[in-house]
Motif scaffolding. Structure first.
Motif, PDB file in Angstrom:
ATOM      1  N   GLY A  52     -41.771  40.200  83.460  1.00  0.00           N
ATOM      2  CA  GLY A  52     -41.447  40.201  82.047  1.00  0.00           C
ATOM      3  C   GLY A  52     -42.472  39.406  81.242  1.00  0.00           C
ATOM      4  O   GLY A  52     -43.326  38.707  81.797  1.00  0.00           O
ATOM      5  N   ALA A  53     -42.364  39.515  79.922  1.00  0.00           N
ATOM      6  CA  ALA A  53     -43.293  38.825  79.031  1.00  0.00           C
ATOM      7  C   ALA A  53     -42.799  37.409  78.782  1.00  0.00           C
ATOM      8  O   ALA A  53     -41.764  37.201  78.135  1.00  0.00           O
ATOM      9  CB  ALA A  53     -43.415  39.589  77.715  1.00  0.00           C
ATOM     10  N   THR A  54     -43.509  36.424  79.321  1.00  0.00           N
ATOM     11  CA  THR A  54     -43.122  35.021  79.163  1.00  0.00           C
ATOM     12  C   THR A  54     -44.343  34.175  78.809  1.00  0.00           C
ATOM     13  O   THR A  54     -45.489  34.569  79.023  1.00  0.00           O
ATOM     14  CB  THR A  54     -42.485  34.466  80.451  1.00  0.00           C
ATOM     15  N   GLU A  55     -44.049  33.007  78.288  1.00  0.00           N
ATOM     16  CA  GLU A  55     -45.098  32.022  78.008  1.00  0.00           C
ATOM     17  C   GLU A  55     -44.652  30.680  78.561  1.00  0.00           C
ATOM     18  O   GLU A  55     -43.647  30.123  78.079  1.00  0.00           O
ATOM     19  CB  GLU A  55     -45.316  31.913  76.495  1.00  0.00           C
ATOM     20  N   PRO A  56     -45.338  30.182  79.631  1.00  0.00           N
ATOM     21  CA  PRO A  56     -46.500  30.766  80.288  1.00  0.00           C
ATOM     22  C   PRO A  56     -46.133  32.032  81.068  1.00  0.00           C
ATOM     23  O   PRO A  56     -44.955  32.267  81.359  1.00  0.00           O
ATOM     24  CB  PRO A  56     -46.949  29.652  81.234  1.00  0.00           C
ATOM     25  N   LYS A  75     -40.852  30.454  77.326  1.00  0.00           N
ATOM     26  CA  LYS A  75     -40.387  31.364  76.284  1.00  0.00           C
ATOM     27  C   LYS A  75     -40.308  32.778  76.850  1.00  0.00           C
ATOM     28  O   LYS A  75     -41.231  33.224  77.537  1.00  0.00           O
ATOM     29  CB  LYS A  75     -41.339  31.351  75.082  1.00  0.00           C
ATOM     30  N   PHE A  76     -39.190  33.445  76.601  1.00  0.00           N
ATOM     31  CA  PHE A  76     -39.085  34.878  76.863  1.00  0.00           C
ATOM     32  C   PHE A  76     -39.524  35.557  75.569  1.00  0.00           C
ATOM     33  O   PHE A  76     -38.910  35.350  74.515  1.00  0.00           O
ATOM     34  CB  PHE A  76     -37.657  35.266  77.222  1.00  0.00           C
ATOM     35  N   LEU A  77     -40.561  36.368  75.644  1.00  0.00           N
ATOM     36  CA  LEU A  77     -41.239  36.833  74.439  1.00  0.00           C
ATOM     37  C   LEU A  77     -40.798  38.194  73.920  1.00  0.00           C
ATOM     38  O   LEU A  77     -41.195  38.579  72.815  1.00  0.00           O
ATOM     39  CB  LEU A  77     -42.759  36.863  74.687  1.00  0.00           C
ATOM     40  N   ALA A  78     -39.999  38.921  74.696  1.00  0.00           N
ATOM     41  CA  ALA A  78     -39.645  40.288  74.284  1.00  0.00           C
ATOM     42  C   ALA A  78     -38.162  40.547  74.526  1.00  0.00           C
ATOM     43  O   ALA A  78     -37.493  39.809  75.260  1.00  0.00           O
ATOM     44  CB  ALA A  78     -40.495  41.300  75.051  1.00  0.00           C
ATOM     45  N   ASP A  79     -37.651  41.580  73.899  1.00  0.00           N
ATOM     46  CA  ASP A  79     -36.274  42.013  74.141  1.00  0.00           C
ATOM     47  C   ASP A  79     -36.250  42.926  75.361  1.00  0.00           C
ATOM     48  O   ASP A  79     -35.901  44.110  75.291  1.00  0.00           O
ATOM     49  CB  ASP A  79     -35.715  42.712  72.896  1.00  0.00           C
ATOM     50  N   TRP A 105     -24.461  20.704  87.099  1.00  0.00           N
ATOM     51  CA  TRP A 105     -24.636  20.232  85.731  1.00  0.00           C
ATOM     52  C   TRP A 105     -26.053  20.567  85.293  1.00  0.00           C
ATOM     53  O   TRP A 105     -26.998  20.406  86.070  1.00  0.00           O
ATOM     54  CB  TRP A 105     -24.429  18.724  85.637  1.00  0.00           C
ATOM     55  N   MET A 106     -26.200  21.010  84.072  1.00  0.00           N
ATOM     56  CA  MET A 106     -27.525  21.315  83.558  1.00  0.00           C
ATOM     57  C   MET A 106     -27.647  20.837  82.114  1.00  0.00           C
ATOM     58  O   MET A 106     -26.742  21.054  81.303  1.00  0.00           O
ATOM     59  CB  MET A 106     -27.804  22.818  83.652  1.00  0.00           C
ATOM     60  N   THR A 107     -28.739  20.186  81.819  1.00  0.00           N
ATOM     61  CA  THR A 107     -29.071  19.806  80.446  1.00  0.00           C
ATOM     62  C   THR A 107     -30.194  20.725  79.990  1.00  0.00           C
ATOM     63  O   THR A 107     -31.273  20.737  80.604  1.00  0.00           O
ATOM     64  CB  THR A 107     -29.503  18.333  80.368  1.00  0.00           C
ATOM     65  N   TYR A 108     -29.927  21.484  78.939  1.00  0.00           N
ATOM     66  CA  TYR A 108     -30.875  22.531  78.541  1.00  0.00           C
ATOM     67  C   TYR A 108     -30.720  22.859  77.064  1.00  0.00           C
ATOM     68  O   TYR A 108     -29.763  22.462  76.409  1.00  0.00           O
ATOM     69  CB  TYR A 108     -30.626  23.790  79.372  1.00  0.00           C
ATOM     70  N   ARG A 109     -31.676  23.620  76.574  1.00  0.00           N
ATOM     71  CA  ARG A 109     -31.560  24.218  75.251  1.00  0.00           C
ATOM     72  C   ARG A 109     -31.993  25.681  75.353  1.00  0.00           C
ATOM     73  O   ARG A 109     -32.891  26.025  76.135  1.00  0.00           O
ATOM     74  CB  ARG A 109     -32.381  23.456  74.205  1.00  0.00           C
ATOM     75  N   ALA A 110     -31.338  26.550  74.581  1.00  0.00           N
ATOM     76  CA  ALA A 110     -31.647  27.982  74.592  1.00  0.00           C
ATOM     77  C   ALA A 110     -31.331  28.558  73.222  1.00  0.00           C
ATOM     78  O   ALA A 110     -30.296  28.226  72.632  1.00  0.00           O
ATOM     79  CB  ALA A 110     -30.831  28.701  75.669  1.00  0.00           C
ATOM     80  N   LYS A 183     -35.417  37.750  73.360  1.00  0.00           N
ATOM     81  CA  LYS A 183     -36.350  36.650  73.102  1.00  0.00           C
ATOM     82  C   LYS A 183     -35.584  35.332  73.220  1.00  0.00           C
ATOM     83  O   LYS A 183     -34.445  35.215  72.778  1.00  0.00           O
ATOM     84  CB  LYS A 183     -36.967  36.779  71.713  1.00  0.00           C
ATOM     85  N   ASN A 184     -36.228  34.329  73.803  1.00  0.00           N
ATOM     86  CA  ASN A 184     -35.534  33.071  74.050  1.00  0.00           C
ATOM     87  C   ASN A 184     -36.541  31.935  74.153  1.00  0.00           C
ATOM     88  O   ASN A 184     -37.609  32.093  74.755  1.00  0.00           O
ATOM     89  CB  ASN A 184     -34.716  33.151  75.345  1.00  0.00           C
ATOM     90  N   ASP A 185     -36.205  30.823  73.568  1.00  0.00           N
ATOM     91  CA  ASP A 185     -37.013  29.604  73.673  1.00  0.00           C
ATOM     92  C   ASP A 185     -36.199  28.628  74.512  1.00  0.00           C
ATOM     93  O   ASP A 185     -35.152  28.142  74.072  1.00  0.00           O
ATOM     94  CB  ASP A 185     -37.283  29.043  72.279  1.00  0.00           C
ATOM     95  N   LEU A 186     -36.666  28.353  75.729  1.00  0.00           N
ATOM     96  CA  LEU A 186     -35.875  27.633  76.722  1.00  0.00           C
ATOM     97  C   LEU A 186     -36.519  26.305  77.108  1.00  0.00           C
ATOM     98  O   LEU A 186     -37.741  26.206  77.229  1.00  0.00           O
ATOM     99  CB  LEU A 186     -35.707  28.479  77.981  1.00  0.00           C
ATOM    100  N   GLU A 187     -35.659  25.321  77.333  1.00  0.00           N
ATOM    101  CA  GLU A 187     -36.092  24.039  77.878  1.00  0.00           C
ATOM    102  C   GLU A 187     -35.009  23.519  78.810  1.00  0.00           C
ATOM    103  O   GLU A 187     -33.816  23.611  78.510  1.00  0.00           O
ATOM    104  CB  GLU A 187     -36.357  23.012  76.778  1.00  0.00           C
TER     105      GLU A 187
END
Length: 202
Positions: A52-56, A75-79, A105-110, A183-187
């Motif tokens: 899939g299209a990701t960065e990196p 980052k997931f860059l496409a639908d 347990w997970m600490t994350y942002r999406a 599309k998703n901005d993940l940490e």
């Protein structure tokens, strides 16, 4: 050798206990510490798989956070379907027995919903895996618990139904595979699995 006095027996028992406690202290001295190379809660392999299209696009997604810590960003860059992987034993060949674990347990942002697949070693390839939903946080950093109870896991019809029970995936878990088709901005800042501590492999 027979001990000739109560004092002698007590002394030996006390010494043995002290030795045992000392050994335990040494064995647990690194409990909670990170590995010598970049890691989050001792997980060293956070990987953009190239699917899939990701960065990196590929490779490690670990980046420095502060002077000593790390965070994982992708980052997931496409639908369309994209994939990010965490190897539970820090080597592809390794596997973890999570059959007695309550969950993680997970600490994350999406910025959008996604899913995590629990992939066993025996059935690693393909999309037909058991998944649980990782809800969007609206870009905020949150800490959430995800249970390993069967009722909390399902499958995605678009990717196929698994041919094995969730219990089998827990028994020889190789990795957590994060998948999404928006599309998703993940940490990811923390990942702690109940009853399991990953080994540092380098």
């Amino acid at each position: 050798m027979r001990l000739k006095s109560t004092f002698g027996r007590v002394a030996v028992i006390a010494y043995a206990l002290l030795f045992t406690l000392g050994s335990t202290a040494v064995a647990n001295a690194s409990h909670g510490r990170e590995c010598a190379t970049p890691s989050i809660d001792r997980y060293q392999q956070w990987i953009a798989s190239g699917e899939g299209a990701t960065e990196p696009a590929t490779g490690s997604i670990l980046v420095p956070k502060g002077r000593h810590d790390h965070t994982a960003k992708i980052k997931f860059l496409a639908d369309d379907w994209a994939v990010m992987v965490v190897w539970l034993g820090n080597r592809f060949e390794a596997q973890a027995d999570l059959s007695d674990s309550a969950g993680f347990w997970m600490t994350y942002r999406a910025t959008n919903d996604l899913y995590v697949q629990l992939r066993p070693a025996e059935f690693w390839s393909g999309g037909d895996k058991w998944v649980t939903k990782i809800p969007s946080t609206g870009g905020r950093l949150v800490k959430r618990f995800f249970s390993f109870k069967t009722k909390d896991w399902t499958y995605l019809p678009a990717l196929g139904k698994p041919s094995y029970p969730l219990a089998e995936a827990l028994d020889d878990a190789r990795g957590l595979v994060f998948v999404g088709n928006t599309k998703n901005d993940l940490e990811f800042q923390s990942l702690k699995i109940d009853g399991y501590r990953p080994p540092c492999v380098y």
